[in-house]
Design a protein around this motif. Structure first.
Motif, PDB file in Angstrom:
ATOM      1  N   GLU A 150      25.922  18.125  35.045  1.00 28.06           N
ATOM      2  CA  GLU A 150      25.468  17.081  35.963  1.00 28.06           C
ATOM      3  C   GLU A 150      24.176  17.497  36.681  1.00 28.06           C
ATOM      4  OE1 GLU A 150      28.701  16.562  38.628  1.00 28.06           O
ATOM      5  OE2 GLU A 150      30.092  15.825  37.074  1.00 28.06           O
ATOM      6  N   VAL A 151      23.241  16.558  36.813  1.00 29.05           N
ATOM      7  CA  VAL A 151      22.006  16.801  37.562  1.00 29.05           C
ATOM      8  C   VAL A 151      22.187  16.184  38.935  1.00 29.05           C
ATOM      9  CG1 VAL A 151      19.501  16.642  37.557  1.00 29.05           C
ATOM     10  CG2 VAL A 151      20.745  16.610  35.377  1.00 29.05           C
ATOM     11  N   TRP A 152      22.050  17.002  39.969  1.00 29.99           N
ATOM     12  CA  TRP A 152      22.403  16.575  41.316  1.00 29.99           C
ATOM     13  C   TRP A 152      21.217  16.174  42.184  1.00 29.99           C
ATOM     14  CZ3 TRP A 152      26.553  20.835  42.754  1.00 29.99           C
ATOM     15  CH2 TRP A 152      27.734  20.558  42.045  1.00 29.99           C
ATOM     16  N   ASN A 153      20.027  16.658  41.854  1.00 29.73           N
ATOM     17  CA  ASN A 153      18.901  16.377  42.752  1.00 29.73           C
ATOM     18  C   ASN A 153      17.587  16.435  41.971  1.00 29.73           C
ATOM     19  OD1 ASN A 153      17.560  15.778  45.093  1.00 29.73           O
ATOM     20  ND2 ASN A 153      18.249  17.571  46.238  1.00 29.73           N
ATOM     21  N   VAL A 154      16.620  15.636  42.391  1.00 30.52           N
ATOM     22  CA  VAL A 154      15.260  15.678  41.842  1.00 30.52           C
ATOM     23  C   VAL A 154      14.268  15.537  42.997  1.00 30.52           C
ATOM     24  CG1 VAL A 154      15.671  14.870  39.485  1.00 30.52           C
ATOM     25  CG2 VAL A 154      15.433  13.194  41.327  1.00 30.52           C
ATOM     26  N   GLU A 155      13.142  16.248  42.893  1.00 33.84           N
ATOM     27  CA  GLU A 155      12.082  16.171  43.910  1.00 33.84           C
ATOM     28  C   GLU A 155      10.726  16.308  43.232  1.00 33.84           C
ATOM     29  OE1 GLU A 155      11.987  15.567  47.093  1.00 33.84           O
ATOM     30  OE2 GLU A 155      14.156  15.479  47.498  1.00 33.84           O
ATOM     31  N   TYR A 178       4.445  17.347  38.913  1.00 34.10           N
ATOM     32  CA  TYR A 178       5.628  18.135  38.570  1.00 34.10           C
ATOM     33  C   TYR A 178       6.866  17.495  39.188  1.00 34.10           C
ATOM     34  CZ  TYR A 178       2.327  21.819  37.224  1.00 34.10           C
ATOM     35  OH  TYR A 178       1.319  22.536  36.637  1.00 34.10           O
ATOM     36  N   LEU A 179       7.978  17.660  38.504  1.00 34.27           N
ATOM     37  CA  LEU A 179       9.265  17.172  38.990  1.00 34.27           C
ATOM     38  C   LEU A 179      10.276  18.308  38.883  1.00 34.27           C
ATOM     39  CD1 LEU A 179      10.959  14.648  39.906  1.00 34.27           C
ATOM     40  CD2 LEU A 179      11.564  14.385  37.491  1.00 34.27           C
ATOM     41  N   ASN A 188      22.918  10.402  41.049  1.00 31.71           N
ATOM     42  CA  ASN A 188      23.070  11.187  42.279  1.00 31.71           C
ATOM     43  C   ASN A 188      21.857  11.168  43.196  1.00 31.71           C
ATOM     44  OD1 ASN A 188      25.711  12.231  41.528  1.00 31.71           O
ATOM     45  ND2 ASN A 188      24.598  13.346  39.935  1.00 31.71           N
ATOM     46  N   SER A 189      20.664  11.078  42.612  1.00 25.36           N
ATOM     47  CA  SER A 189      19.461  11.178  43.439  1.00 25.36           C
ATOM     48  C   SER A 189      18.325  10.400  42.789  1.00 25.36           C
ATOM     49  CB  SER A 189      19.058  12.653  43.611  1.00 25.36           C
ATOM     50  OG  SER A 189      17.877  12.774  44.392  1.00 25.36           O
ATOM     51  N   VAL A 190      17.449   9.864  43.627  1.00 21.25           N
ATOM     52  CA  VAL A 190      16.232   9.198  43.161  1.00 21.25           C
ATOM     53  C   VAL A 190      15.064   9.742  43.973  1.00 21.25           C
ATOM     54  CG1 VAL A 190      17.310   7.068  42.341  1.00 21.25           C
ATOM     55  CG2 VAL A 190      16.658   7.276  44.745  1.00 21.25           C
ATOM     56  N   ASN A 200       1.860   8.103  42.485  1.00 17.11           N
ATOM     57  CA  ASN A 200       1.886   6.967  41.564  1.00 17.11           C
ATOM     58  C   ASN A 200       2.905   5.961  42.082  1.00 17.11           C
ATOM     59  OD1 ASN A 200       2.123   5.145  39.461  1.00 17.11           O
ATOM     60  ND2 ASN A 200       2.152   6.692  37.861  1.00 17.11           N
ATOM     61  N   GLU A 201       2.409   4.853  42.647  1.00 17.65           N
ATOM     62  CA  GLU A 201       3.292   3.861  43.251  1.00 17.65           C
ATOM     63  C   GLU A 201       4.170   3.165  42.227  1.00 17.65           C
ATOM     64  OE1 GLU A 201      -0.018   3.693  43.508  1.00 17.65           O
ATOM     65  OE2 GLU A 201      -0.433   4.432  45.540  1.00 17.65           O
ATOM     66  N   GLN A 202       3.859   3.348  40.935  1.00 21.28           N
ATOM     67  CA  GLN A 202       4.597   2.653  39.896  1.00 21.28           C
ATOM     68  C   GLN A 202       5.416   3.616  39.040  1.00 21.28           C
ATOM     69  OE1 GLN A 202       1.599   0.303  37.868  1.00 21.28           O
ATOM     70  NE2 GLN A 202       1.685  -1.281  39.440  1.00 21.28           N
ATOM     71  N   MET A 203       5.951   4.642  39.694  1.00 18.43           N
ATOM     72  CA  MET A 203       6.784   5.613  38.964  1.00 18.43           C
ATOM     73  C   MET A 203       7.807   6.240  39.905  1.00 18.43           C
ATOM     74  SD  MET A 203       5.689   9.194  37.066  1.00 18.43           S
ATOM     75  CE  MET A 203       4.809   8.404  35.715  1.00 18.43           C
ATOM     76  N   PHE A 204       9.057   6.319  39.437  1.00 18.70           N
ATOM     77  CA  PHE A 204      10.049   7.113  40.167  1.00 18.70           C
ATOM     78  C   PHE A 204      11.010   7.738  39.160  1.00 18.70           C
ATOM     79  CE2 PHE A 204      12.202   2.989  39.971  1.00 18.70           C
ATOM     80  CZ  PHE A 204      13.541   3.316  39.762  1.00 18.70           C
ATOM     81  N   ALA A 205      11.826   8.676  39.648  1.00 16.38           N
ATOM     82  CA  ALA A 205      12.759   9.405  38.794  1.00 16.38           C
ATOM     83  C   ALA A 205      14.172   9.260  39.341  1.00 16.38           C
ATOM     84  CB  ALA A 205      12.369  10.880  38.725  1.00 16.38           C
ATOM     85  N   SER A 206      15.140   9.340  38.446  1.00 15.87           N
ATOM     86  CA  SER A 206      16.544   9.329  38.840  1.00 15.87           C
ATOM     87  C   SER A 206      17.294  10.364  38.004  1.00 15.87           C
ATOM     88  CB  SER A 206      17.155   7.938  38.641  1.00 15.87           C
ATOM     89  OG  SER A 206      17.096   7.557  37.264  1.00 15.87           O
TER      90      SER A 206
END
Length: 650
Positions: free
Chosen positions: A293-298, A305-306, A587-589, A595-601
């Motif tokens: 399981e992936v619990w967090n992204v920043e 970089y992510l 779990n996290s976004v 970049n206002e047109q990009m996010f990660a989950s």
């Protein structure tokens, strides 16, 4: 305001109302046919001027138009006089002087009284005694406002005398005029210290003032507007201000708006509205590298970089190249426990990871572990770098908050908090630390409350407290601390578990994930709940939401149903439910800061998904967000190799 009796208008006023003659009547004058010159201007056959004012013996023959009532339209609430006076100001501002004079004559309204015009001339000419005398005739009712306005005028006078090296006259103004009208002794002390300056440039620099020949007198008029009634002296560019406010309000109400203000077209003819083509609702990349399981992204601050933290006891730093191709830059495996907390330094050169009570500080270029910190005795739930770059702060379930320098050395341990901290965030303005967590009162607390007769305690049939020896139910709280003093500013009791907190860029709002099934937006300035966002599922797991888009106009959250939820922050409207992740919780976004047109989950399904706005090249079915292309990162960089979670430490 109407013209004064000393300025008579032409006789025989015309009574005007809704036009019934139509365009043909407008294009004729005294029976003579009119024709345009190809540039939109009307040429009259009777000697009328190009602005439509008939000239007789060199003088205007316009008659005043008397309209019924005082409203601009019968079904509006706009005062006609205010509207016309703002038009007069705008016309003069942009250079249509004759048009303004024509409107003034035809309407019978003047932009401002002659006394206001004289007052402005006195200020711009540095005639300070006359300016103060005129100030008394501008309708300032509040005595404090009058004194404040006098102080500003005297301050300008004082600074100009110092600049001109007329020290004796300046000292006289300081003692006799500024001292009697100063609203702030500290400010008076600062002004008096300028007497010691020997050079005009030194005075200007220390006072933050650009001199008599600069813009200071114009700025003085702007500052004086705060105290003079707006109906007497209209604020500068008032019409433009109203238009800009209307534009900003349209952008706030546009639920899919996600472009910078300066690049957003603004038309006076139609309201602004965006479609959702520019919204990042399509998965363009799926990152597979974790084995659990992936619990967090920043995201890093530069958006390239992510970082991801996983139950598999590793953190991965992913890199997005210029061609939008992703790769695993570094795999950080040296953890004894699952990785749940992440934080990038301001220059992105370091990454913090939290795994149980351990904190590790990593070099993000080499992947080397710079330091391991074990001062907490329970799970470290929150890591946050200070906005000034001086270090970072950590919070844990052991009720401790610790401050560290940039090298990971402990600088300050706070007193024990009232809650087991589940998350914290530092406001960007470096004034507050907002914490959320659970306070579990002890039986001693319960006895103490009972002995004080605390409301809410129940009594049994014998009259004794039924809960005197029982522990109280846990209290979930948001506690806000002043960062420099570490004192509690406010403590807010909330029902339900609190799992994460994020702060808006203007430091005003806190976004708090609240179980069950709710995200709350708190106004830190007013200390009250501003809005709720509902629809997602959260009951058992830690879910981390975030602000996103231009000016944080979206609220995004994962959910235990495997979807990503997006709301419009201003209205609370649920905009999107984005599917794609597999079974388990999202779990996290995290929204890309560049970049206002990009996010990660990230999800329990071991994956990270990158969401972007669709492009024509994708050929996507945008409304349904279906049939998206998926690319998997399997190529490493340098010594790093990553295939289905297997790889070497960098």
């Amino acid at each position: 305001m109407r013209f004064s009796e000393s300025e008579p208008l032409q006789p025989n006023p015309t009574i005007a109302g809704p036009s019934s003659k139509g365009l043909d009547s407008f294009l004729s004058s005294n029976g003579h046919t009119t024709a345009t010159n190809g540039n939109g201007f009307v040429s009259y056959g009777n000697g009328a001027s190009s602005n439509g004012v008939v000239e007789k013996h060199g003088k205007s023959a316009l008659a005043t138009v008397n309209l019924p009532g005082h409203l601009l339209y019968e079904d509006s609430n706009v005062d006609r006089e205010e509207f016309v006076r703002l038009l007069l100001q705008s016309l003069r501002d942009v250079g249509y002087i004759e048009s303004a004079a024509t409107l003034e004559a035809e309407s019978g309204y003047s932009m401002e009284e002659p006394e206001v015009k004289r007052f402005k001339e006195y200020v711009m000419s540095g005639m300070w005694t006359n300016a103060q005398d005129a100030l008394l005739r501008l309708g300032i009712v509040d005595e404090d406002h009058l004194w404040d306005a006098k102080f500003l005028i005297n301050k300008q006078k004082y600074l100009e005398l110092l600049e001109a090296q007329q020290t004796t006259d300046a000292l006289h103004v300081l003692r006799t005029e500024l001292a009697s009208s100063s609203p702030d002794p500290t400010q008076l002390h600062t002004l008096s210290s300028l007497i010691m300056c020997t050079e005009p440039e030194d005075i200007r620099q220390r006072a933050g003032w650009d001199g008599a020949s600069g813009q200071s007198r114009k700025q003085l008029l702007l500052d004086l507007h705060r105290f003079i009634p707006a109906s007497v002296m209209i604020p500068q560019r008032r019409f433009l201000t109203l238009l800009q406010q209307a534009h900003e309000d349209q952008l706030r109400r546009c639920i899919y708006h996600n472009t910078p203000l300066e690049s957003t077209p603004f038309s006076l003819f139609s309201d602004h509205e965006c479609n959702k083509d520019g919204f990042p609702g399509v998965t363009t990349t799926v990152l597979l590298g974790h084995a659990d399981e992936v619990w967090n992204v920043e995201w890093s601050h530069d958006g390239s970089y992510l970082a991801s933290g996983s139950k598999d006891k590793s953190a991965i730093i992913w890199y997005m190249g210029s061609d939008s191709k992703w790769e695993a830059h570094l795999i950080l495996k040296d953890h004894q426990f699952p990785v749940h907390s992440l934080a990038w330094s301001l220059d992105d050169s370091k990454l913090l990871t939290g795994a149980e009570h351990h904190i590790k500080l990593w070099n993000t270029k080499t992947g080397s572990c710079l330091r391991t910190m074990e001062d907490h005795t329970e799970t470290v739930t929150a890591l946050s770098w200070l906005p000034d770059g001086s270090g970072f702060i950590s919070g844990a379930l052991d009720r401790r908050i610790i401050q560290w320098d940039i090298e990971g050395r402990k600088t300050l341990a706070w007193d024990a908090t009232d809650i087991r901290v589940t998350d914290l965030a530092v406001t960007p303005d470096l004034t507050r630390v907002v914490t959320v967590g659970m306070h579990a009162p002890t039986s001693t607390d319960s006895s103490s409350r009972a002995s004080r007769g605390t409301p809410g305690d129940t009594a049994n049939a014998n009259g004794s407290s039924a809960s005197i020896n029982a522990p109280l139910a846990p209290e979930n709280r948001c506690i806000i601390y002043h960062l420099s003093t570490r004192q509690v500013e406010s403590s807010i009791k909330l029902d339900g578990e609190l799992t994460s907190v994020k702060i808006s860029q203007d430091s005003r709002y806190a976004l708090i994930n609240h179980s069950p099934d709710e995200i709350q937006l708190w106004d830190l300035r007013l200390g009250r709940l501003a809005r709720k966002f509902t629809g997602q599922r959260q009951g058992r797991h830690i879910i981390r939401s975030c602000f996103g888009g231009i000016d944080g106009s979206f609220v995004v959250s994962g959910s235990e149903d495997g979807n990503v939820y997006v709301w419009h922050r201003e209205t609370g409207s649920l905009l999107e439910i984005l599917s794609g992740h597999g079974e388990g919780s999202v779990n996290s976004v995290a929204w890309n800061p560049r970049n206002e047109q990009m996010f990660a989950s990230c999800s329990d399904d071991h994956s990270i998904r990158i969401w972007e706005a669709p492009t024509q090249e994708m050929g996507l079915d945008v409304p349904n967000h279906a049939d998206y292309p998926v690319s998997y990162s399997v190529k490493g960089k340098g010594k790093t190799r990553q295939v289905d979670g297997e790889g070497e430490d960098a």
